[in-house]
Design an enzyme around this catalytic site. Structure first.
Site, PDB file in Angstrom:
ATOM      1  CE1 TYR A  31      47.021  28.304  39.577  1.00  0.00           C
ATOM      2  CE2 TYR A  31      44.644  28.476  39.467  1.00  0.00           C
ATOM      3  CZ  TYR A  31      45.873  28.658  38.885  1.00  0.00           C
ATOM      4  OH  TYR A  31      45.966  29.185  37.633  1.00  0.00           O
ATOM      5  NE  ARG A  50      45.368  21.173  35.903  1.00  0.00           N
ATOM      6  CZ  ARG A  50      44.624  21.890  35.065  1.00  0.00           C
ATOM      7  NH1 ARG A  50      44.926  21.911  33.781  1.00  0.00           N
ATOM      8  NH2 ARG A  50      43.588  22.571  35.490  1.00  0.00           N
ATOM      9  NE  ARG A 102      61.507  35.645  52.638  1.00  0.00           N
ATOM     10  CZ  ARG A 102      62.728  35.748  52.094  1.00  0.00           C
ATOM     11  NH1 ARG A 102      63.800  35.713  52.854  1.00  0.00           N
ATOM     12  NH2 ARG A 102      62.870  35.897  50.787  1.00  0.00           N
ATOM     13  CG  HIS A 104      65.289  31.352  49.661  1.00  0.00           C
ATOM     14  ND1 HIS A 104      65.536  32.367  50.538  1.00  0.00           N
ATOM     15  CD2 HIS A 104      64.932  31.931  48.488  1.00  0.00           C
ATOM     16  CE1 HIS A 104      65.343  33.527  49.927  1.00  0.00           C
ATOM     17  NE2 HIS A 104      64.977  33.289  48.677  1.00  0.00           N
ATOM     18  CE  LYS A 149      44.814  25.529  37.322  1.00  0.00           C
ATOM     19  NZ  LYS A 149      44.966  26.647  36.400  1.00  0.00           N
ATOM     20  CD  GLU A 181      49.874  27.977  29.015  1.00  0.00           C
ATOM     21  OE1 GLU A 181      48.865  27.282  29.177  1.00  0.00           O
ATOM     22  OE2 GLU A 181      50.848  27.961  29.803  1.00  0.00           O
ATOM     23  CG  LEU A 205      48.085  24.107  33.227  1.00  0.00           C
ATOM     24  CD1 LEU A 205      48.953  23.716  34.417  1.00  0.00           C
ATOM     25  CD2 LEU A 205      46.858  24.844  33.686  1.00  0.00           C
TER      26      LEU A 205
HETATM   27  N1  PDD Z   1      43.503  28.612  34.473  1.00  0.00           N
HETATM   28  N2  PDD Z   1      46.862  27.684  30.824  1.00  0.00           N
HETATM   29  C1  PDD Z   1      46.971  28.376  31.965  1.00  0.00           C
HETATM   30  C2  PDD Z   1      48.223  29.149  32.220  1.00  0.00           C
HETATM   31  C3  PDD Z   1      45.920  28.362  32.908  1.00  0.00           C
HETATM   32  O1  PDD Z   1      46.049  29.031  34.076  1.00  0.00           O
HETATM   33  C4  PDD Z   1      44.747  27.637  32.611  1.00  0.00           C
HETATM   34  C5  PDD Z   1      43.587  27.572  33.566  1.00  0.00           C
HETATM   35  C6  PDD Z   1      44.672  26.947  31.383  1.00  0.00           C
HETATM   36  C7  PDD Z   1      43.471  26.135  30.997  1.00  0.00           C
HETATM   37  O2  PDD Z   1      43.405  24.963  31.762  1.00  0.00           O
HETATM   38  P1  PDD Z   1      42.021  24.278  32.126  1.00  0.00           P
HETATM   39  O3  PDD Z   1      41.361  23.954  30.860  1.00  0.00           O
HETATM   40  O4  PDD Z   1      42.402  23.082  32.899  1.00  0.00           O
HETATM   41  O5  PDD Z   1      41.238  25.286  32.922  1.00  0.00           O
HETATM   42  C8  PDD Z   1      45.762  26.980  30.535  1.00  0.00           C
HETATM   43  C9  PDD Z   1      42.470  28.664  35.493  1.00  0.00           C
HETATM   44  C10 PDD Z   1      41.094  28.559  34.949  1.00  0.00           C
HETATM   45  C11 PDD Z   1      42.687  29.889  36.356  1.00  0.00           C
HETATM   46  O6  PDD Z   1      43.835  30.207  36.590  1.00  0.00           O
HETATM   47  O7  PDD Z   1      41.719  30.495  36.818  1.00  0.00           O
END
Ligand code: PDD
Length: 289
Positions: A31, A50, A102, A104, A149, A181, A205
């Site tokens: 996503y 990304r 389904r 894997h 992501k 993070e 991320l």
């Molecule tokens: N999340 N780290 C993680 C685990 C994240 O899910 C996100 C963003 C970030 C920051 O990344 P960016 O600056 O590209 O938004 C770091 C989004 C906003 C979400 O899951 O809603």
């Protein structure tokens, strides 16, 4: 409000996916979340890149929607439909490996991915930025491909829930004694005038906001070192802040009930907040096709 689902714009209430969708059954998908400023997609190129890299990393069939232009058109249509061309919003896109019995292992070649998109109104937390926010530390129990992501956000959701239950804005994740993070943000510290943050490897991320903030820091002449802050160091840093699409730059003034820095938002955080907002205000407005 409409959402986009597999080539159609449909009312959100009637948009449905199969129970055999691999996103539902396996969390098999990716996503992306964009910030929308006055109808414009902030840092569009970086978000598209990304998403495409995520599709490649998971060997998802790349749908035609994953182009810069197609996503712009989709966002413009959804924003117009929701009356969100002015002000602030978010644009969410999700791609899963599609619907299949389904197993894997991956479904047969040619199984179409499921593509879903929506927009939502957004109000940035400006008051909190002035006072500074609080966080709690939570063990980082995620896998070793946090650079992708994916929609598998259970560890992130559980960490954020812990923060919520302890009255904090965010969970600061700690793995092997270092800050990686946040649950949905990146974390940066200021130590002796230098910004320290975890390197963009498979343990975090690589946030779009992180990249922008590091660029802005360079423009402002602030030194940056992509080296993680240890948990021991955390308590002595001068400033600590989060970065993210729905967070911008958010000063953290308390972690685990311990005061960070001077207990208020510091000068580096404030300078970066102003610079980021200036950059957002300059976001080009997308044209409605
Ligand atoms: N999340 N780290 C993680 C685990 C994240 O899910 C996100 C963003 C970030 C920051 O990344 P960016 O600056 O590209 O938004 C770091 C989004 C906003 C979400 O899951 O809603």
């Amino acid at each position: 409000m409409s959402v986009y689902l597999n080539g159609s714009y449909v009312p959100r209430e009637s948009a449905t996916v199969s129970v055999l969708d691999r996103g539902f059954v396996f969390g098999d998908g990716i996503y992306e979340v964009w910030r929308v400023v006055r109808g414009g997609l902030f840092e569009h190129e970086r978000h598209v890149r990304r998403l495409v890299e995520g599709a490649e990393a998971l060997r998802l069939t790349r749908p035609a929607e994953l182009s810069r232009r197609a996503l712009e058109t989709m966002a413009a249509r959804l924003l117009a439909d929701a009356g969100l061309q002015a002000g602030e919003a978010t644009f969410y896109v999700q791609v899963t490996r599609g619907v299949a019995p389904r197993t894997h292992h991956f479904p047969p070649e040619g199984t179409p991915p499921t593509v879903f998109a929506m927009v939502n109104p957004f109000s940035p937390p400006e008051a909190l930025r002035v006072s500074g926010a609080t966080a709690v530390t939570v063990p980082d129990v995620r896998w070793h491909r946090c650079n992708v992501k994916t929609i598998q956000l259970l560890p992130n959701a559980m960490a954020k829930q812990q923060a919520q239950e302890r009255g904090a804005l965010e969970a600061v994740l700690v793995r092997d004694g270092v800050v990686t993070e946040g649950s949905h943000t990146n974390v940066m510290a200021v130590v002796g005038g230098t910004i320290r943050t975890h390197p963009a490897n498979e343990l975090i991320l690589a946030g779009v906001t992180r990249a922008v903030v590091l660029e802005l820091a360079a423009e402002l002449g602030i030194a940056v070192e992509e080296r993680p802050v240890t948990l021991d160091e955390l308590w002595g840093v001068d400033e600590l802040f989060l970065t993210g699409t729905t967070t911008d730059v958010m000063p953290l003034v308390r972690v685990d009930d311990r005061v960070i820095g001077g207990g208020t938002s510091g000068p580096v955080s404030r300078a970066l907040i102003a610079a980021l907002h200036a950059r957002m205000d300059a976001t080009p407005v997308s044209k409605i096709e």
